[in-house]
Write an enzyme that holds these catalytic residues in place. Structure first.
Site, mmCIF file in Angstrom:
data_model
loop_
_atom_site.group_PDB
_atom_site.id
_atom_site.type_symbol
_atom_site.label_atom_id
_atom_site.label_comp_id
_atom_site.label_asym_id
_atom_site.label_seq_id
_atom_site.Cartn_x
_atom_site.Cartn_y
_atom_site.Cartn_z
ATOM 1 N N ARG A 238 0.810 -1.124 0.001
ATOM 2 C CA ARG A 238 0.049 0.042 0.029
ATOM 3 C C ARG A 238 0.972 1.178 0.002
ATOM 4 O O ARG A 238 1.860 1.348 0.624
ATOM 5 C CB ARG A 238 -1.004 -0.072 1.220
ATOM 6 C CG ARG A 238 -1.974 -0.843 1.324
ATOM 7 C CD ARG A 238 -3.178 -0.460 0.059
ATOM 8 N NE ARG A 238 -4.172 -1.389 0.249
ATOM 9 C CZ ARG A 238 -4.242 -2.604 -0.622
ATOM 10 N NH1 ARG A 238 -3.350 -2.755 -1.503
ATOM 11 N NH2 ARG A 238 -5.701 -3.194 -0.536
ATOM 12 N N GLU A 267 -3.480 7.365 -5.676
ATOM 13 C CA GLU A 267 -3.257 7.013 -6.959
ATOM 14 C C GLU A 267 -3.634 7.860 -8.235
ATOM 15 O O GLU A 267 -3.073 7.585 -9.234
ATOM 16 C CB GLU A 267 -4.365 5.498 -7.228
ATOM 17 C CG GLU A 267 -3.842 4.720 -6.052
ATOM 18 C CD GLU A 267 -4.456 3.342 -6.740
ATOM 19 O OE1 GLU A 267 -5.547 3.294 -6.925
ATOM 20 O OE2 GLU A 267 -4.043 2.190 -5.797
ATOM 21 N N HIS A 285 -0.957 -0.108 -9.814
ATOM 22 C CA HIS A 285 -1.806 -0.825 -8.934
ATOM 23 C C HIS A 285 -2.182 -2.207 -9.808
ATOM 24 O O HIS A 285 -3.452 -2.621 -9.496
ATOM 25 C CB HIS A 285 -2.774 -0.166 -8.043
ATOM 26 C CG HIS A 285 -3.066 -0.936 -6.839
ATOM 27 N ND1 HIS A 285 -3.779 -0.447 -5.720
ATOM 28 C CD2 HIS A 285 -2.984 -2.188 -6.309
ATOM 29 C CE1 HIS A 285 -4.024 -1.207 -5.073
ATOM 30 N NE2 HIS A 285 -3.502 -2.315 -5.187
#
Ligand code: DGY
Length: 326
Positions: A238, A267, A285
């Site tokens: 993360r 993000e 991701h």
């Protein structure tokens, strides 16, 4: 009797929920990026929420769902997007999808290491820019992975599989974890070290801890300074586990040699500094994004959701307290 509502927040999940039996009414958000308002509207009266790691499921969402809500089934192994305490207080099951994305994420870790060490993204960019002028003995010289030490921070399933893959390609592993795993140490000839010691010894540091109060900001400037100047940092866990500003500063000042980053603090706002660095590989991701893993995650999600709705104990229940465990 009224059918129980199941609300899914992303169109991808819809086909996996279509096989639910007649007692359920599946409503799926007809798109990809549900916003907060749409989420709050969609969950009203629902018994189950099938959601993504990008959606904050907090008290407000649970309030909106109302007293029927029995289960929040997260389409991810990480569940830092869900207020677990709040769910537990209300007797709502929270489930995740562990075990089925392990290999895919670990493969991505190795792919990032190879991409950095063997300068694959740089080579690709060089060709696309029309700068490849033929073979040269010292063109994009990389580094061999053989005998390099990978320091695994967090020895869960993903950390363990990463160590196995690393061994198979000639790397050595060391690890740091809250608890030691002697069986694993023996199996893979993998030594345990304190985090500081690991950081000072590893050629590659790979993060595979989940995000919690304990791990948020774990890798900051102080920790980065303990790493070798030749070391790489790989983050597929993360974004919030690494202090992103410190990482950018460290890379600019060549305190470490490079980074492979799949997850970000935000993000939607990737620092432009990171994008301009040749020694950084960025992926959006996608560490678990294989067809195999993403399909299996959906199957696990559905099983969890149905078990919770039908009063059985879901196999991937996070807040076991809701079932009054001994
Ligand atoms: C997870 O499942 O938590 C992963 O981040 C998805 O890629």
């Amino acid at each position: 009797m009224d059918k129980l509502k199941v609300f899914a927040t992303h169109e991808f999940l819809d086909k996996f929920l279509q096989n639910l039996n007649n007692s359920y009414k599946v409503e799926t958000f007809p798109g990809k990026n549900i916003n907060r308002e749409e989420l709050l509207k969609g969950v009203v009266g629902t018994s189950a929420i099938a959601c993504l790691l990008t959606e904050k499921i907090d008290a407000e969402v649970m309030d909106r769902a109302g007293k029927n809500l029995k289960v929040i089934a997260n389409y991810a192994v990480g569940y830092d997007n869900i207020d677990i305490k709040e769910a537990t207080k209300r007797g709502i099951c929270v489930t995740n999808t562990p075990g089925v994305l392990t290999e895919s994420v670990a493969e991505h870790v190795i792919a990032l290491i190879m991409t950095l060490y063997r300068r694959i993204a740089e080579g690709d960019r060089l060709i696309r820019r029309g700068r490849f002028l033929g073979w040269e003995p010292d063109l994009l010289l990389g580094t061999s992975l053989k005998d390099k030490v990978i320091g695994i921070v967090g020895l869960g399933r993903i950390g363990r599989w990463t160590a196995r893959l690393a061994k198979n390609i000639g790397m050595r592993s060391i690890y740091f974890n809250r608890t030691r795993n002697l069986e694993f140490e023996e199996e893979l000839d993998c030594n345990y070290h304190s985090l500081d010691k690991l950081l000072s010894m590893a050629d590659v540091v790979s993060l595979s801890v989940s995000l919690s109060e304990e791990t948020a900001g774990l890798i900051d400037m102080e920790k980065i300074k303990k790493m070798k100047r030749s070391a790489l940092l790989i983050n597929t866990a993360r974004g919030q586990i690494v202090n992103q500003n410190d990482l950018v500063l460290a890379l600019k000042n060549k305190l470490i040699a490079g980074a492979g980053i799949d997850v970000f603090e935000n993000e939607l706002e990737i620092p432009t500094d990171l994008m301009s660095m040749e020694n950084v590989v960025l992926t959006p991701h996608i560490a678990s994004a294989t067809i195999e893993a993403r399909n299996a995650m959906a199957t696990v999600l559905v099983d969890n959701l149905v078990d919770a709705l039908e009063g059985r104990n879901p196999s991937c229940l996070i807040n076991k307290e809701v079932y009054n465990y001994d």
